[in-house]
Structure formats: C-alpha cells, structure tokens
Design an enzyme around this catalytic site. Structure first.
Site, PDB file in Angstrom:
ATOM      1  N   HIS A 152       0.832  -1.210   0.000  1.00 45.66           N
ATOM      2  CA  HIS A 152       0.000   0.000   0.000  1.00 45.66           C
ATOM      3  C   HIS A 152       0.865   1.258   0.000  1.00 45.66           C
ATOM      4  CE1 HIS A 152      -3.453   2.582   1.245  1.00 45.66           C
ATOM      5  NE2 HIS A 152      -2.481   3.254   1.865  1.00 45.66           N
ATOM      6  N   GLU A 153       1.843   1.336   0.912  1.00 45.55           N
ATOM      7  CA  GLU A 153       2.652   2.549   1.043  1.00 45.55           C
ATOM      8  C   GLU A 153       3.492   2.803  -0.203  1.00 45.55           C
ATOM      9  OE1 GLU A 153       1.981   4.557   3.336  1.00 45.55           O
ATOM     10  OE2 GLU A 153       0.800   3.171   4.561  1.00 45.55           O
TER      11      GLU A 153
END
Length: 573
Positions: free
Chosen positions: A223-224
C-alpha cells in the site's frame, strides 16, 4: 443550525471516540477529519461542519473511503471505522496543493527508480523487510513498466525506514494500533526532501504472514509503495490503495485491484517518460579523473613519513596547548609577566622570543568569532578544530576550548606558507592522516610534518581542474565515504579504493534539508553537522534528514559565545 449542541451530554464512548449527538463531531472526531484531509482548520470547511449539510457531506466522505453506507450520520459504525488500523496518509488530496493530480502526484519522471532500506523492525529482521519490499516493488513495477534498483546507501529515490513517535517529519506516529505507516508522493516536499519515502511505525506488532495478533507487513508495504509511486487513496474496498488495513486474502497474495492498475496506467503507461532525468550538472563537471591520491591497504610507509598509528596520543596532532603561553586575545599593552623568573612583559617579550608561541607585533588581528561564520570545522584525533581566517580554536567538546587557544594556524602547522590566509576545509583520513584544503590544493599532515608531496592539486581526488576551492569536506559516519561540497553539488570519494565514486557530482537536494553553499561539515560523536553563515544543522544519520531543532546558532553552541536571542533572530530575517 444547531443552537443547543454546547449542552449535549456524552453518554458513552466507542474506541475512544465520544458518542454524543450524531450530528455534532467531538474534538477527537475533528482531529480525525483534519488528519486525513476531510477538513482544514484554516479554510471555510471547518465552520461548515456546524450546519446540517456540512456535517452530513463530510461524514459521507469518511464513509465513502471506509466502504460504509453513505448516510451522513456519525453512527457507531463510522466511529468504529475511525479507530481502525490504517495508513497515515490523507484520504482527500486538496486541489490547492501544488502540482497534484487526482491520482496524488505526477509520479516519477523516469522508469528506473532506486530505493534504500535505512533500518528495519527487530520483529521482522532485515531479510524479511528486504524481501517484502522487493516483492511489493515488483508487484507495482509490472503494471508501470518500472525497474527498481536497491542502493547500499541513502543516495536513493525512495528511503524505507522504521521509527517511533516523532521521527523527523511533521506526522509523528501514535504507538501500537491506528496509524501503521505513511509515505510521500514523488513530488512532495521539495524543500525537505521526503519525496517518495516510506515510514513504518516501529511500535506496531509487525508479522511476516497473516496473524491474528499482528499486522502483516507485506500488505502495508504494498500500500505505502503505491503512495511512493504517486497513487492516492482509493474508496474501492478491493483496491490495494484502500486506506484501511486488511491482511492477506488466502491464496490471493499480493495482487493489485483493478482500480490500482488503472492508476498505474494513467501515471506510467499513458504518459511519455524518459528513461532517466537529464542531469542539470554540466558534463564537464561530472568527469572523473584517475586519482593518484589515497593510501592503499598495502601502503608501505617509511618511518619518516609513516601513517600515524591509532595508538598515537592526541597531542601529536600539533604542539601541546601548554606550549602557547598566552592567548593572542591578551591585549599587547597590558604589562603582564608571563614566565616564572621573567621580568619582561608581553609587549617586550613577544618581539624577541617566538619559541613560546606569543604573537609578534605584526600578527593578524583576531577575528570576532562570536559574530562570524566558520571557515572550516573538523574532528581530528577526537578533538574539534574550528578555523577562521588565520586562526584556529581547539576544543575537547562543544563550548570547551582548550587553554591557550585560539592560535594562528601556522603555529599548529608551521610548514604551511606564511601567506596562507585561511583553511577552506579539513578532515581526518581513515589512516589517521590530517588533510587541509586551501584554494585549489590540499596538504597531508602526519602529526609532525606534511607528507605525500604536499601540497597536492585537488585533481588528485578526481575533482575537476576548474575548481578553485571546495566549501566543505567530511567523512560521513553512515558509510565511511568522504564527501566534498561546492555550492549546489557534492562528490563522494572512496578512500579504500582511492577514487571518486561513479555518478558524481550530484545535487545538494540529496542531503535532505541541508542548505546549499556550505561553510563547513563534520561528524562528531556519531552526529553529522553542517554549517552555513552563523548557523548549524544537526543531521539525523538514521532518518537521513535534518533534526527538528535545526538550525541553531553556531558560535554560541560550539564556542560558548554569549547567547544573544535578538541577534540570533535576525539571522532568519
């Protein structure tokens, strides 16, 4: 309008969020809305919350990004959502933020992106973090035709790091639970240099693989990294960029959602992207000449020019402080008797006995160091040396000046030409030799005399022949490499191999938050410091960013000059 909301009675709490009139947000709810971009305290949206329509539309947005029914009511499900583990990045990217598309950013302007893993959680270990970061990068890369290059040092586009609480940026972590990590868009924070970086909360219970008692690292990393590549949060619950945490889903593993793939297409396939960003540094300054400098591991020094052994006493750097009877700051007109059994005053004695280190009548005037910048700062044999014009100060620690100092530079280094006006930079080599830089030359000192054919030209280091001087030099504690600084660029030198590293010089923005046009740089007790004008910056070698309290007044903190807040404040005007 709600006229009676000030006397609303709180009846309970859910996950720390007070439950009151469902249309009136509590202080903690307001913090959530501000932290994740739904409102900003400096615009009209804050006041709009106190209308029925303003509250309803804001809560609908929260529910949209949480995949909840968009009722506009601050109900229990919405309050529970607000305490759920999630990414620390905002859900709403304000249009007023410069150069931002709805995706989040323009993305990288190249297809080969470098990354560096600064540290790792002991709950995972280095190998696990490295493997999962690489897997996440490759998952994104195949949909954007991107390649990723792992770097052994922080000279990289994306820096991955773990930290607790305040960790160098403006978004401190909150301990276990809730905020798990955050990341920066590629074009974010051009002044602070965080663009592309990822920070994970070290206080989380990270696990490698799904676990009921932990947070699965690979999904959060995936995600990051989406943010690092330019993607904002998605309200689609099946998207990797959905802001709330979800673990691995059975055998599905790390797979992008359709919404994620569309975002990568928009950022990296639809646009024309050059393979690499064209360097702004002239080709003539990037050439690296074959270096003849540096002592190889097999260097066989003769006794007369040998490298100083690590066991050599500190006092061998130069003449002992006790040799210099009176500081040059003593006024010449004062009839002070200096030596036992000697009836002569300073005024008389200094004109016929230079062996005691007393300045002669025609010595250069002592600069007012408390109201000036430093020419050079170096840590030599674990002591601090500060150079200004034709004088140097010697310190055991910050603000602890050795007795008898300052002295003239030529008293410490008597073989320097008497015409030497100042030292531009200095550092201690890994082999114990001290190197002084003056103009387009440098001098190598073994503690007693200059060696290696000093002075030598700067080109011996592989620096360009057009360089008239360097601004600063330091050996960085992080990697043991030597860095040379000049205006807006810097070089990195490998002392072991005796040559300049390839790809240099580079622009100063690689040193995140460090000003251009430095006066000095050094590392003392593991902390790196940069100096410019009358200020200095502490540099966090773990997070690769200047510390929160920087800049600070250099003469006051390093030499113990009187604090003058009025003068200090003028430095920023």
């Amino acid at each position: 309008m709600f006229v009676g909301h000030l006397i609303t009675i709180l009846i309970t709490t859910i996950h720390g969020f007070p439950v009151a009139n469902p249309k009136i947000p509590s202080a903690k709810v307001l913090d959530f809305l501000k932290n994740f971009g739904y409102i900003e305290s400096d615009d009209d949206s804050f006041g709009a919350l106190y209308t029925e329509s303003g509250i309803s539309e804001t809560i609908k947005n929260v529910q949209k990004f949480g995949d909840l029914p968009q009722t506009g009511i601050l109900d229990n499900k919405t309050l529970t959502l607000m305490s759920t583990r999630r990414c620390g990045n905002p859900d709403i990217v304000k249009k007023k933020r410069p150069k931002r598309y709805i995706l989040g950013s323009q993305g990288w302007q190249k297809r080969t992106i470098s990354y560096f893993i600064a540290n790792w959680s002991p709950k995972l270990g280095e190998a696990s973090v490295a493997r999962n970061i690489e897997l996440a990068l490759n998952t994104w890369g195949q949909y954007g035709h991107l390649k990723f290059e792992k770097r052994p040092n922080p000279d990289a586009d994306i820096i991955v790091a773990f930290g607790s609480g305040y960790h160098g940026d403006s978004s401190p972590f909150d301990g276990p639970g809730n905020i798990l990590a955050h990341a920066f868009f590629p074009n974010e924070g051009p002044d602070d240099g965080f663009g592309g970086d990822i920070h994970f909360d070290a206080d989380e219970n990270w696990v490698d693989g799904n676990g009921t008692d932990g947070t699965e690292f690979s999904m959060v990393a995936l995600h990051e990294l989406g943010h690092s590549l330019g993607l904002a949060h998605s309200p689609v619950s099946g998207s990797i960029m959905f802001p709330y945490y979800r673990g691995l889903e059975g055998e599905k593993g790390l797979q992008l959602g359709y919404d994620d793939i569309l975002g990568m297409y928009e950022l990296y396939i639809r646009r024309n992207i050059a393979e690499e960003v064209t360097s702004s540094v002239s080709p003539t300054t990037t050439s690296v000449e074959t270096s003849t400098f540096g002592v190889s591991p097999t260097f066989d020094a003769s006794p007369t020019t040998s490298a100083v052994s690590p066991s050599v006493e500190t006092s061998t750097v130069g003449v002992s402080p006790t040799t210099f009877g009176v500081s040059p700051s003593v006024e010449a007109s004062t009839p002070v008797v200096v030596y036992h059994g000697d009836a002569e005053s300073v005024e008389t004695h200094k004109d016929h006995d230079p062996t005691h280190g007393i300045p002669s009548t025609n010595s250069p005037s002592l600069p007012n160091i408390c109201d000036a910048s430093f020419d050079a700062v170096a840590v030599l044999r674990e002591e601090i040396f500060i150079f200004k014009e034709q004088y140097l100060w010697r310190l055991k620690d910050l603000s602890k000046i050795e007795p008898g100092y300052p002295i003239q530079i030529t008293q410490m280094f008597p073989d320097l030409p008497k015409s030497t006006k100042n030292v531009d930079a200095a550092y201690e080599r890994a082999d114990g030799m001290i190197v002084l830089f003056t103009g387009d030359k440098f001098w190598v000192y073994d503690g007693k005399r200059f060696i290696e054919g000093s002075p030598r030209p700067l080109t011996d280091y592989g620096l360009p022949g057009t360089l008239d001087k360097i601004d600063a030099v330091q050996t960085w504690a992080r990697n043991g490499k030597t860095y040379f600084y000049k205006d807006e660029i810097f070089w990195r030198y490998n002392e072991t191999e005796g040559r300049m590293d390839e790809g240099y010089p580079k622009l100063m923005d690689r040193w995140r938050g460090v000003p251009r046009g430095l006066d000095a740089a050094t590392t003392f007790k593991g902390v790196t410091y940069f100096f410019k004008d009358r200020l200095y910056w502490k540099f966090d070698n773990e997070w690769i960013i200047i510390s929160e309290e920087s800049p600070l007044p250099a003469p006051q903190r390093w030499l113990g000059c009187p604090e003058d807040e009025a003068t200090f404040s003028q430095l920023f005007n």
